[in-house]
Design a protein around this motif. Structure first.
Motif, PDB file in Angstrom:
ATOM      1  N   ILE A  42      -2.109   0.467  19.393  1.00 12.58           N
ATOM      2  CA  ILE A  42      -2.274   1.909  19.205  1.00 12.58           C
ATOM      3  C   ILE A  42      -2.160   2.638  20.541  1.00 12.58           C
ATOM      4  CG2 ILE A  42      -3.912   3.690  18.508  1.00 12.58           C
ATOM      5  CD1 ILE A  42      -4.993   1.743  16.421  1.00 12.58           C
ATOM      6  N   ALA A  43      -2.831   2.097  21.570  1.00 18.60           N
ATOM      7  CA  ALA A  43      -2.762   2.735  22.891  1.00 18.60           C
ATOM      8  C   ALA A  43      -1.351   2.682  23.453  1.00 18.60           C
ATOM      9  CB  ALA A  43      -3.742   2.048  23.838  1.00 18.60           C
ATOM     10  N   GLY A  44      -0.653   1.553  23.258  1.00 22.10           N
ATOM     11  CA  GLY A  44       0.709   1.436  23.762  1.00 22.10           C
ATOM     12  C   GLY A  44       1.662   2.399  23.081  1.00 22.10           C
ATOM     13  N   LEU A  45       1.537   2.525  21.763  1.00 24.83           N
ATOM     14  CA  LEU A  45       2.408   3.467  21.049  1.00 24.83           C
ATOM     15  C   LEU A  45       2.124   4.906  21.466  1.00 24.83           C
ATOM     16  CD1 LEU A  45       2.353   1.917  17.453  1.00 24.83           C
ATOM     17  CD2 LEU A  45       4.277   1.971  19.053  1.00 24.83           C
ATOM     18  N   ALA A  46       0.847   5.240  21.649  1.00 24.57           N
ATOM     19  CA  ALA A  46       0.516   6.589  22.098  1.00 24.57           C
ATOM     20  C   ALA A  46       1.097   6.857  23.488  1.00 24.57           C
ATOM     21  CB  ALA A  46      -1.003   6.783  22.109  1.00 24.57           C
ATOM     22  N   GLY A  47       0.944   5.873  24.388  1.00 25.84           N
ATOM     23  CA  GLY A  47       1.515   6.033  25.723  1.00 25.84           C
ATOM     24  C   GLY A  47       3.025   6.123  25.700  1.00 25.84           C
ATOM     25  N   TRP A  48       3.670   5.360  24.822  1.00 24.53           N
ATOM     26  CA  TRP A  48       5.132   5.393  24.738  1.00 24.53           C
ATOM     27  C   TRP A  48       5.627   6.748  24.233  1.00 24.53           C
ATOM     28  CZ3 TRP A  48       9.756   4.288  25.995  1.00 24.53           C
ATOM     29  CH2 TRP A  48      10.820   4.515  25.125  1.00 24.53           C
ATOM     30  N   PHE A  49       4.969   7.298  23.207  1.00 21.37           N
ATOM     31  CA  PHE A  49       5.402   8.594  22.680  1.00 21.37           C
ATOM     32  C   PHE A  49       5.220   9.703  23.718  1.00 21.37           C
ATOM     33  CE2 PHE A  49       4.460   6.698  18.326  1.00 21.37           C
ATOM     34  CZ  PHE A  49       5.804   6.495  18.057  1.00 21.37           C
ATOM     35  N   ILE A  50       4.228   9.545  24.580  1.00 17.93           N
ATOM     36  CA  ILE A  50       4.039  10.539  25.639  1.00 17.93           C
ATOM     37  C   ILE A  50       5.092  10.371  26.734  1.00 17.93           C
ATOM     38  CG2 ILE A  50       2.465  11.301  27.470  1.00 17.93           C
ATOM     39  CD1 ILE A  50       0.146  10.561  25.619  1.00 17.93           C
ATOM     40  N   TYR A  51       5.427   9.112  27.046  1.00 21.24           N
ATOM     41  CA  TYR A  51       6.337   8.845  28.163  1.00 21.24           C
ATOM     42  C   TYR A  51       7.812   8.946  27.778  1.00 21.24           C
ATOM     43  CZ  TYR A  51       8.732   6.257  31.846  1.00 21.24           C
ATOM     44  OH  TYR A  51       9.586   5.884  32.835  1.00 21.24           O
ATOM     45  N   ALA A  52       8.127   8.751  26.512  1.00 23.07           N
ATOM     46  CA  ALA A  52       9.530   8.699  26.083  1.00 23.07           C
ATOM     47  C   ALA A  52      10.351   9.913  26.513  1.00 23.07           C
ATOM     48  CB  ALA A  52       9.605   8.501  24.566  1.00 23.07           C
ATOM     49  N   PRO A  53       9.852  11.142  26.370  1.00 25.80           N
ATOM     50  CA  PRO A  53      10.685  12.276  26.822  1.00 25.80           C
ATOM     51  C   PRO A  53      10.991  12.237  28.313  1.00 25.80           C
ATOM     52  CG  PRO A  53       8.928  13.028  25.360  1.00 25.80           C
ATOM     53  CD  PRO A  53       8.636  11.611  25.688  1.00 25.80           C
ATOM     54  N   ARG A  54      10.072  11.701  29.126  1.00 27.56           N
ATOM     55  CA  ARG A  54      10.295  11.635  30.570  1.00 27.56           C
ATOM     56  C   ARG A  54      11.255  10.511  30.946  1.00 27.56           C
ATOM     57  NH1 ARG A  54       5.117  13.049  29.462  1.00 27.56           N
ATOM     58  NH2 ARG A  54       4.221  14.809  30.596  1.00 27.56           N
ATOM     59  N   LEU A  55      11.386   9.519  30.070  1.00 23.80           N
ATOM     60  CA  LEU A  55      12.274   8.397  30.367  1.00 23.80           C
ATOM     61  C   LEU A  55      13.725   8.831  30.417  1.00 23.80           C
ATOM     62  CD1 LEU A  55      12.547   5.325  30.794  1.00 23.80           C
ATOM     63  CD2 LEU A  55      12.731   5.101  28.311  1.00 23.80           C
ATOM     64  N   ALA A  56      14.070   9.882  29.677  1.00 24.96           N
ATOM     65  CA  ALA A  56      15.462  10.344  29.643  1.00 24.96           C
ATOM     66  C   ALA A  56      15.954  10.729  31.031  1.00 24.96           C
ATOM     67  CB  ALA A  56      15.594  11.527  28.686  1.00 24.96           C
ATOM     68  N   THR A  57      15.067  11.271  31.857  1.00 23.57           N
ATOM     69  CA  THR A  57      15.469  11.660  33.212  1.00 23.57           C
ATOM     70  C   THR A  57      15.868  10.450  34.029  1.00 23.57           C
ATOM     71  OG1 THR A  57      13.946  13.535  33.100  1.00 23.57           O
ATOM     72  CG2 THR A  57      14.729  12.881  35.280  1.00 23.57           C
ATOM     73  N   GLY A  58      15.123   9.373  33.891  1.00 22.55           N
ATOM     74  CA  GLY A  58      15.435   8.179  34.669  1.00 22.55           C
ATOM     75  C   GLY A  58      16.618   7.399  34.129  1.00 22.55           C
ATOM     76  N   GLY A 101      19.124   8.643  32.229  1.00 21.74           N
ATOM     77  CA  GLY A 101      20.358   9.418  32.207  1.00 21.74           C
ATOM     78  C   GLY A 101      20.915   9.644  30.810  1.00 21.74           C
ATOM     79  N   HIS A 102      20.113   9.450  29.760  1.00 22.60           N
ATOM     80  CA  HIS A 102      20.574   9.738  28.394  1.00 22.60           C
ATOM     81  C   HIS A 102      19.371  10.009  27.500  1.00 22.60           C
ATOM     82  CE1 HIS A 102      19.302   5.758  26.925  1.00 22.60           C
ATOM     83  NE2 HIS A 102      19.785   5.278  28.045  1.00 22.60           N
ATOM     84  N   ARG A 103      19.601  10.761  26.455  1.00 19.08           N
ATOM     85  CA  ARG A 103      18.532  11.069  25.510  1.00 19.08           C
ATOM     86  C   ARG A 103      18.172   9.820  24.705  1.00 19.08           C
ATOM     87  NH1 ARG A 103      16.294  15.264  27.732  1.00 19.08           N
ATOM     88  NH2 ARG A 103      17.750  16.997  28.057  1.00 19.08           N
ATOM     89  N   ILE A 104      16.902   9.711  24.353  1.00 18.67           N
ATOM     90  CA  ILE A 104      16.438   8.546  23.619  1.00 18.67           C
ATOM     91  C   ILE A 104      15.629   9.007  22.417  1.00 18.67           C
ATOM     92  CG2 ILE A 104      16.381   7.081  25.670  1.00 18.67           C
ATOM     93  CD1 ILE A 104      13.376   7.491  25.750  1.00 18.67           C
ATOM     94  N   SER A 105      15.492   8.100  21.456  1.00 17.65           N
ATOM     95  CA  SER A 105      14.661   8.330  20.280  1.00 17.65           C
ATOM     96  C   SER A 105      13.368   7.540  20.438  1.00 17.65           C
ATOM     97  CB  SER A 105      15.392   7.905  19.007  1.00 17.65           C
ATOM     98  OG  SER A 105      14.518   7.953  17.891  1.00 17.65           O
ATOM     99  N   ALA A 106      12.241   8.221  20.318  1.00 19.02           N
ATOM    100  CA  ALA A 106      10.955   7.565  20.509  1.00 19.02           C
ATOM    101  C   ALA A 106      10.711   6.474  19.471  1.00 19.02           C
ATOM    102  CB  ALA A 106       9.821   8.585  20.472  1.00 19.02           C
ATOM    103  N   MET A 107      11.344   6.574  18.302  1.00 17.38           N
ATOM    104  CA  MET A 107      11.140   5.571  17.257  1.00 17.38           C
ATOM    105  C   MET A 107      12.069   4.373  17.408  1.00 17.38           C
ATOM    106  SD  MET A 107       8.631   6.672  15.590  1.00 17.38           S
ATOM    107  CE  MET A 107       8.665   5.451  14.290  1.00 17.38           C
ATOM    108  N   ASN A 108      12.941   4.412  18.387  1.00 11.96           N
ATOM    109  CA  ASN A 108      13.850   3.281  18.618  1.00 11.96           C
ATOM    110  C   ASN A 108      13.109   2.199  19.392  1.00 11.96           C
ATOM    111  OD1 ASN A 108      16.130   1.666  18.805  1.00 11.96           O
ATOM    112  ND2 ASN A 108      16.877   2.724  20.640  1.00 11.96           N
TER     113      ASN A 108
END
Length: 824
Positions: A311-327, A329-336
């Protein structure tokens, strides 16, 4: 007389009380977990962190590679045509007639004043195949000939927004919106309506077809001259491993680390419950029942940690996923997410907890009832039993690392060898941990102070806890030193030179467009004069300390047999002004090359290449074995003049110097506004500029890894020493009752922490050096020569010193009570 059975007798099961005993032991284990969860918070917390880190790591690894639609959209193939072809329109018409519906994307390079490529792009936003390559962030797509939509970076660079105007190539465009390429956020372009551009650099045609041939020979028949075909999801024929699998294997290493500390924690819990377990044994419980209590408790801890960690990992991933796109270089889907890997990580956490509890459960179940009621610990296991398994694992790990190919590894089997080798070396180090504790205790001898001998004796007596703690500390030191060694090997390549390009107070103005979208054509004398005038004004505004002209002689270096252009970096001329600025003296009269790269002068089969370097149809002139002299003082940046050609070589080979740019150094780091002004000046006059990028140097990587390893090791020591000293609380009470001062108690704790820190640093560093030497296939000098001495000192000296100091400061308080611990 007759008798009847009113209730069905309980099934005896396999033995040991049957199902009723099983239910009773499980209820007791659950009750103990609920009552004593605070005592198990260390194990629970580490497992939660491990599961959460695996979930986030799996998400990052899965979404970091480019998406399958990158470069192709929904098409299965693309054909790239040279933009300068006079038959461009006919070639596009030919492809359309052969393959039916196609999407045509035209790109024309534009100069933005920086080394980053940018294009004027003509593309249909609603094309059949190219729609995944375009996304409208705000505004609207361009609909007329004088309209344009910019990417956010270009809009910021030119200071425009939707509704404003943008000037390019003598044309004024109305900005209608902000767009992006969601499959490549680094793709900077200005989108115009679909149609022919005035002078396109290249044209990409997207189509739907299957290649002729297979592997690297796949192509399309009847392509126009100069056309290059590419295919979506084309395999290179190698065996690839999914990123999620690699993360899962790394998670296994992490679980091993957690399992070691968990085993120590469960051992302490078993010792605390020893008298209670002895009591139920006296009441008739078998060894199997006692074993089941501890194992079930481990299962409950693992299940709770797996659920909370996921649960903690999924919560952290959903928070971090939008910021990962910057690193990435492409848009990502949080559910992928690789849900199978997450499920396996949760199962792995439960299994790790159960296995960590099994060994203490097995040992505690064999303690005689009388000894258990008295609270006496079991005798430690003989250390010689772990030597042979340790040697086997270590030898197997070294062999796998050697077979992994080092930097030349190509993935697939080499990756499996690398991961297997790391696991083998780590397990080998773990097996040697108890032996090292016994050796250190024996080496201390009778001359050591009493408090030190007491601390070392307790480490040997409670080897199950101290051995696991030492293995965990060694693992942290191993990772830190291994990162330093790998970075040292990478930075030791003097040809493929890597590191920071410039410092934050340096900037280079080039007299040519050095962007990747440009051919690098030099400016005219008039343009150079205009650029120099604008640059001089900018230099005055930033209060630059030095302005160094960089002269280029049209030469480079190659190593024979390694292919052309294997030397990375510029080769400027060692002008008197350059040598004087960096204090380079005592240059040999016959020296051809001066370099600050360590070991460059000993590189074999070097040659100097000059003349016709940019013409692919001609071979450059070469001079074998140029005289290379290593000097100090030259800057280390990859774009700075770290390697220069002497004026002696320029005259000897008849080279001609020309101005390549200016290296400007300021007294303080350049601000974003100053860099933006410099970029605008370069773009206005047709040149380009370069400032500090995000590359890290060896010192930054090594120091960061060492500090992280120290923090992890000290954290592990703080937890482990507390576990070990809690087991000897009775001895400390006895010492206090007999008059032992706080200094004695502090010395015992400090010696315990210092001994574990010293052994962990030595074991981890030695293991990393052996692993690095086997993996790198290099000499000892190359493998370890570039690791900063400070990092060795931090691990080998600062770690045990910090551990001892922390133990001294945090110990010494009088025990709360002298009486024996109550029966729980």
């Amino acid at each position: 007389m007759t008798a009847s059975v009113l209730d069905r007798p309980a099934s005896a099961g396999i033995g040991g009380g049957g199902v009723p005993a099983l239910r009773a032991m499980m209820r007791w284990a659950l009750r103990m977990f609920r009552r004593e969860w605070r005592q198990q918070l260390l194990v629970l917390g580490m497992l939660i962190v491990a599961v959460a880190a695996t979930v986030i790591g799996a998400g990052v690894a899965t979404n970091t590679p480019p998406p399958s639609t990158a470069g192709f959209g929904t098409a299965t193939a693309s054909v790239t045509l040279p933009g300068g072809s006079p038959h461009l329109a006919a070639d596009i018409a030919s492809l359309r007639s052969k393959y039916g519906t196609v999407d045509v994307i035209e790109n024309q390079a534009i100069n933005t004043g920086s080394s980053q490529q940018a294009y004027l792009r003509a593309q249909d936003p609603h094309g059949r195949y190219g729609q995944p390559l375009l996304k409208l962030d705000s505004g609207t797509y361009p609909a007329g000939a004088a309209q344009v939509a910019l990417t956010q970076v270009l809009a910021t660079l030119y200071g425009v927004r939707a509704g404003g105007t943008w000037h390019q190539g003598g044309t004024t465009y109305q900005v209608t919106g902000i767009v992006e390429n969601p499959t490549n956020l680094l793709d900077q372009f200005a989108l115009v309506v679909s149609g022919p551009l005035a002078s396109p650099t290249q044209v990409t045609v997207l189509l739907d077809t299957q290649p002729a041939g297979g592997g690297n020979q796949a192509t399309l028949p009847g392509l126009p001259q100069g056309a290059v075909a590419a295919f979506a999801n084309q395999s290179n024929g190698g065996t690839s491993i999914s990123p999620a699998t690699i993360v899962l294997v790394i998670a296994v290493l992490g679980m091993v680390f957690v399992g070691l500390l968990a085993a120590a924690g469960f051992t302490v819990m078993a010792q605390r419950r020893l008298r209670a377990l002895g009591m139920i044994s006296a009441l008739g419980a078998t060894e199997r029942n006692v074993h089941l209590v501890m194992t079930a408790n481990g299962a409950f801890v693992g299940i709770a940690a797996a659920v909370i960690g996921a649960i903690a990992g999924l919560a952290g991933w959903f928070i971090y996923a939008p910021r990962l796109a910057t690193g990435t270089g492409h848009r990502i889907s949080a559910m992928n997410l690789p849900w199978w890997a997450i499920a396996l990580a949760m199962v792995l956490a439960v299994v790790t907890s159960i296995l960590a509890a099994r060994r203490p459960a097995k040992n505690i179940a064999r303690v005689p009832v009388v000894a258990a009621l008295a609270g006496r610990p079991a005798e430690p296991r003989a250390v010689h039993r772990s030597i042979l398994p340790g040697l086997i694992f270590l030898a197997a790990g070294i062999a796998c690392l050697y077979l992994s190919g080092g930097w030349g590894g190509t993935g697939g089997t080499d990756t499996l060898f690398l991961l297997g080798g790391l696991i083998g070396v780590v397990v080998g180090i773990f097996k040697f941990a108890p032996v090292c504790i016994a050796v250190l205790s024996a080496a201390a001898g009778p001359r050591a102070p009493v408090s030190v001998r007491v601390a070392l004796r307790d480490l040997v007596r409670y080897r199950a806890r101290s051995g696991a703690a030492l293995a965990a500390v060694s693992f942290a030191a191993f990772l830190a030193m291994l990162i330093c060694v790998i970075a040292s090997v990478r930075f030791s390549n003097v040809l493929d030179y890597t590191g920071e390009n410039l410092t934050s107070s340096q900037i280079i103005f080039y007299t040519a467009d050095h962007s990747q979208a440009s051919s690098g054509q030099a400016l005219t004398q008039k343009q150079v004069a205009a650029l120099e005038q604008q640059m001089t004004s900018w230099v005055s505004s930033v209060h630059a300390t030095t302005v160094l002209p960089l002269e280029d002689a049209g030469a480079t270096l190659n190593q024979i047999g390694q292919g052309n252009n294997n030397f990375s970096g510029p080769l400027y001329v060692a002008t008197p002004q350059l040598l004087a600025q960096y204090g380079v003296k005592d240059v040999k009269p016959d020296a051809d090359i001066l370099s600050m790269r360590p070991g460059f002068s000993s590189e074999p089969s070097m040659q100097l290449a000059y003349g016709d370097l940019g013409d692919p149809n001609k071979s450059p002139t070469t001079a074998n074995s140029p005289v290379i002299q290593e000097v100090t003082g030259l800057p280390a940046g990859t774009s700075a003049p770290n390697t220069v050609i002497t004026e002696h070589a320029v005259a000897e080979y008849g080279l001609h110097e020309h101005l390549a740019g200016w290296l400007i150094t300021t007294a303080s780091p350049l601000t974003d506004q100053q860099i933006s002004q410099a970029r605008a000046i370069a773009a206005q006059d047709g040149g380009s500029m370069e400032s500090k990028s995000g590359e890290l140097g060896l010192g930054q990587i090594a120091n960061g890894a060492t500090v992280l390893g120290l923090l992890i090791a000290i954290g592990v020591l703080a937890m482990s020493v507390g576990l070990i000293r809690s087991e000897t609380a009775g001895d400390l009470r006895s010492l206090t009752a007999t008059g032992a001062s706080s200094t004695t108690r502090r010395t015992i704790t400090a010696a315990t922490a210092g001994a574990l820190g010293l052994l962990g640093a030595v074991l981890g560093t030695a293991g990393a050096m052996i692993a690095g030497l086997a993996w790198a296939h290099s000499s000892v000098t190359v493998t370890f020569g570039n690791v900063p001495l400070l990092d060795y000192l931090l691990l080998l000296a600062a770690l045990p010193a910090a551990a001892a100091a922390g133990g001294w400061l945090l110990a010494g308080r009088d025990p709360a009570r002298i009486a024996r611990q109550p029966l729980e």
